[in-house]
Design a protein around this motif. Structure first.
Motif, PDB file in Angstrom:
ATOM      1  N   PHE A  60       0.728  -1.380  -0.336  1.00 15.82           N
ATOM      2  CA  PHE A  60      -0.456   0.256  -0.121  1.00 15.82           C
ATOM      3  C   PHE A  60       0.985   0.971   0.010  1.00 15.82           C
ATOM      4  O   PHE A  60       0.469   1.850  -0.475  1.00 15.82           O
ATOM      5  CB  PHE A  60      -1.085  -0.105   0.856  1.00 15.82           C
ATOM      6  CG  PHE A  60      -2.017   0.933   1.318  1.00 15.82           C
ATOM      7  CD1 PHE A  60      -3.280   1.165   0.746  1.00 15.82           C
ATOM      8  CD2 PHE A  60      -1.569   2.732   2.298  1.00 15.82           C
ATOM      9  CE1 PHE A  60      -3.483   2.220   0.977  1.00 15.82           C
ATOM     10  CE2 PHE A  60      -2.443   2.777   2.091  1.00 15.82           C
ATOM     11  CZ  PHE A  60      -3.207   3.503   1.054  1.00 15.82           C
ATOM     12  N   VAL A  61       1.878   0.987   0.464  1.00 16.64           N
ATOM     13  CA  VAL A  61       2.501   2.303   0.908  1.00 16.64           C
ATOM     14  C   VAL A  61       3.504   2.746  -0.221  1.00 16.64           C
ATOM     15  O   VAL A  61       3.855   3.916  -0.456  1.00 16.64           O
ATOM     16  CB  VAL A  61       4.414   2.054   2.031  1.00 16.64           C
ATOM     17  CG1 VAL A  61       5.107   3.049   1.892  1.00 16.64           C
ATOM     18  CG2 VAL A  61       3.177   2.097   3.310  1.00 16.64           C
ATOM     19  N   LEU A  62       3.711   1.436  -1.222  1.00 19.96           N
ATOM     20  CA  LEU A  62       5.025   1.775  -2.168  1.00 19.96           C
ATOM     21  C   LEU A  62       3.076   2.547  -3.569  1.00 19.96           C
ATOM     22  O   LEU A  62       3.802   3.220  -4.373  1.00 19.96           O
ATOM     23  CB  LEU A  62       5.148   0.206  -2.502  1.00 19.96           C
ATOM     24  CG  LEU A  62       6.468   0.204  -2.059  1.00 19.96           C
ATOM     25  CD1 LEU A  62       6.691  -0.770  -2.036  1.00 19.96           C
ATOM     26  CD2 LEU A  62       7.555   1.187  -2.245  1.00 19.96           C
ATOM     27  N   PHE A  63       2.994   1.411  -3.440  1.00 21.82           N
ATOM     28  CA  PHE A  63       1.233   2.419  -4.368  1.00 21.82           C
ATOM     29  C   PHE A  63       1.026   3.570  -4.158  1.00 21.82           C
ATOM     30  O   PHE A  63       0.708   4.551  -5.321  1.00 21.82           O
ATOM     31  CB  PHE A  63      -0.211   1.334  -4.224  1.00 21.82           C
ATOM     32  CG  PHE A  63      -1.608   2.166  -4.878  1.00 21.82           C
ATOM     33  CD1 PHE A  63      -1.793   2.408  -5.770  1.00 21.82           C
ATOM     34  CD2 PHE A  63      -2.163   2.480  -3.556  1.00 21.82           C
ATOM     35  CE1 PHE A  63      -2.442   2.543  -6.096  1.00 21.82           C
ATOM     36  CE2 PHE A  63      -2.979   3.194  -4.490  1.00 21.82           C
ATOM     37  CZ  PHE A  63      -3.724   3.189  -5.681  1.00 21.82           C
ATOM     38  N   ASP A  67       1.387   7.305  -6.747  1.00 23.88           N
ATOM     39  CA  ASP A  67       0.318   7.731  -7.420  1.00 23.88           C
ATOM     40  C   ASP A  67       1.058   9.591  -6.542  1.00 23.88           C
ATOM     41  O   ASP A  67       0.772  10.295  -7.579  1.00 23.88           O
ATOM     42  CB  ASP A  67      -1.024   7.594  -5.803  1.00 23.88           C
ATOM     43  CG  ASP A  67      -2.264   8.050  -6.759  1.00 23.88           C
ATOM     44  OD1 ASP A  67      -2.042   7.960  -7.458  1.00 23.88           O
ATOM     45  OD2 ASP A  67      -3.189   8.436  -5.764  1.00 23.88           O
ATOM     46  N   LEU A  68       1.419   9.262  -5.692  1.00 22.78           N
ATOM     47  CA  LEU A  68       1.183  11.033  -5.346  1.00 22.78           C
ATOM     48  C   LEU A  68       2.739  11.327  -5.985  1.00 22.78           C
ATOM     49  O   LEU A  68       2.999  12.514  -6.216  1.00 22.78           O
ATOM     50  CB  LEU A  68       2.587  10.831  -3.723  1.00 22.78           C
ATOM     51  CG  LEU A  68       1.773  11.593  -2.599  1.00 22.78           C
ATOM     52  CD1 LEU A  68       2.280  10.641  -1.594  1.00 22.78           C
ATOM     53  CD2 LEU A  68       1.000  12.129  -2.757  1.00 22.78           C
ATOM     54  N   ILE A  69       3.806  10.630  -6.685  1.00 25.85           N
ATOM     55  CA  ILE A  69       4.778  10.893  -7.666  1.00 25.85           C
ATOM     56  C   ILE A  69       3.953  11.286  -9.517  1.00 25.85           C
ATOM     57  O   ILE A  69       4.712  12.688  -9.821  1.00 25.85           O
ATOM     58  CB  ILE A  69       5.978  10.339  -7.997  1.00 25.85           C
ATOM     59  CG1 ILE A  69       6.743   9.786  -6.858  1.00 25.85           C
ATOM     60  CG2 ILE A  69       6.714  10.444  -9.063  1.00 25.85           C
ATOM     61  CD1 ILE A  69       7.046   8.615  -6.662  1.00 25.85           C
ATOM     62  N   LYS A  70       3.177  10.840  -9.404  1.00 20.55           N
ATOM     63  CA  LYS A  70       2.401  11.307 -10.683  1.00 20.55           C
ATOM     64  C   LYS A  70       1.568  12.093 -10.101  1.00 20.55           C
ATOM     65  O   LYS A  70       1.729  12.850 -11.868  1.00 20.55           O
ATOM     66  CB  LYS A  70       1.360   9.776 -10.840  1.00 20.55           C
ATOM     67  CG  LYS A  70       2.212   8.665 -11.913  1.00 20.55           C
ATOM     68  CD  LYS A  70       1.099   7.307 -12.127  1.00 20.55           C
ATOM     69  CE  LYS A  70      -0.090   7.341 -11.274  1.00 20.55           C
ATOM     70  NZ  LYS A  70      -1.026   6.214 -11.322  1.00 20.55           N
TER      71      LYS A  70
END
Length: 157
Positions: A60-63, A67-70
């Protein structure tokens, strides 16, 4: 939460005994204590439940970081270029989450993402209203929010 407490206690013991007080050493301590707990608590249901959740938390953290980077890249591009691609709008997301804690987590994750802001939750707790900077395809955006909600449900369940 006993297993989590043991994990943190063992990780802190690792940091103190190694004498290196850095974040990377703490992460190593957490991973090593997780492995120790996996071996020691393999027959105990409390530890098994905790040990099964850890990979889901990491996933979840990696996902969410991706999403934050995008989202950051999209907002930064729009700010730095002369043409503005914003199409603001409000979307209503039907909720499958029932408890207030889960709804709060989802609302905060949405608000933490650049370009989106949680506005309100309906009084019956069945709809979440979100303001978006970029609302081109409502069905695609709704599907993305439902995927995030499904991950939150999986994480809490």
């Amino acid at each position: 939460m006993k297993a989590f407490g043991w994990n943190m206690l063992l990780a802190m013991a690792w940091v103190v005994l190694s004498g290196t007080y850095t974040i990377s050493n703490l992460v190593i301590g957490i991973l090593l204590s997780y492995l120790v707990l996996a071996y020691v608590g393999r027959d105990k249901p409390t530890f098994a439940r905790y040990l099964g959740k850890a990979p889901r938390i990491v996933n979840f953290v990696l996902f969410f970081i991706w999403d934050l980077i995008k989202s950051n890249a999209r907002v930064a591009y729009d700010v730095l270029t002369p043409t503005h691609l914003m199409r603001p709008g409000v979307i209503a997301i039907p909720l499958d989450l029932k408890d207030e804690g889960g709804i709060t987590i989802l609302a905060n994750l949405i608000t933490a993402t650049p370009g989106s802001l949680t506005l309100d939750v309906s009084s019956d707790r069945k709809v979440l209203y979100v303001h978006l900077m970029y609302l081109e395809d409502e069905s695609r955006q709704l599907a993305e929010f439902k995927a995030l909600e499904a991950r939150v449900i999986d994480l809490l369940g």
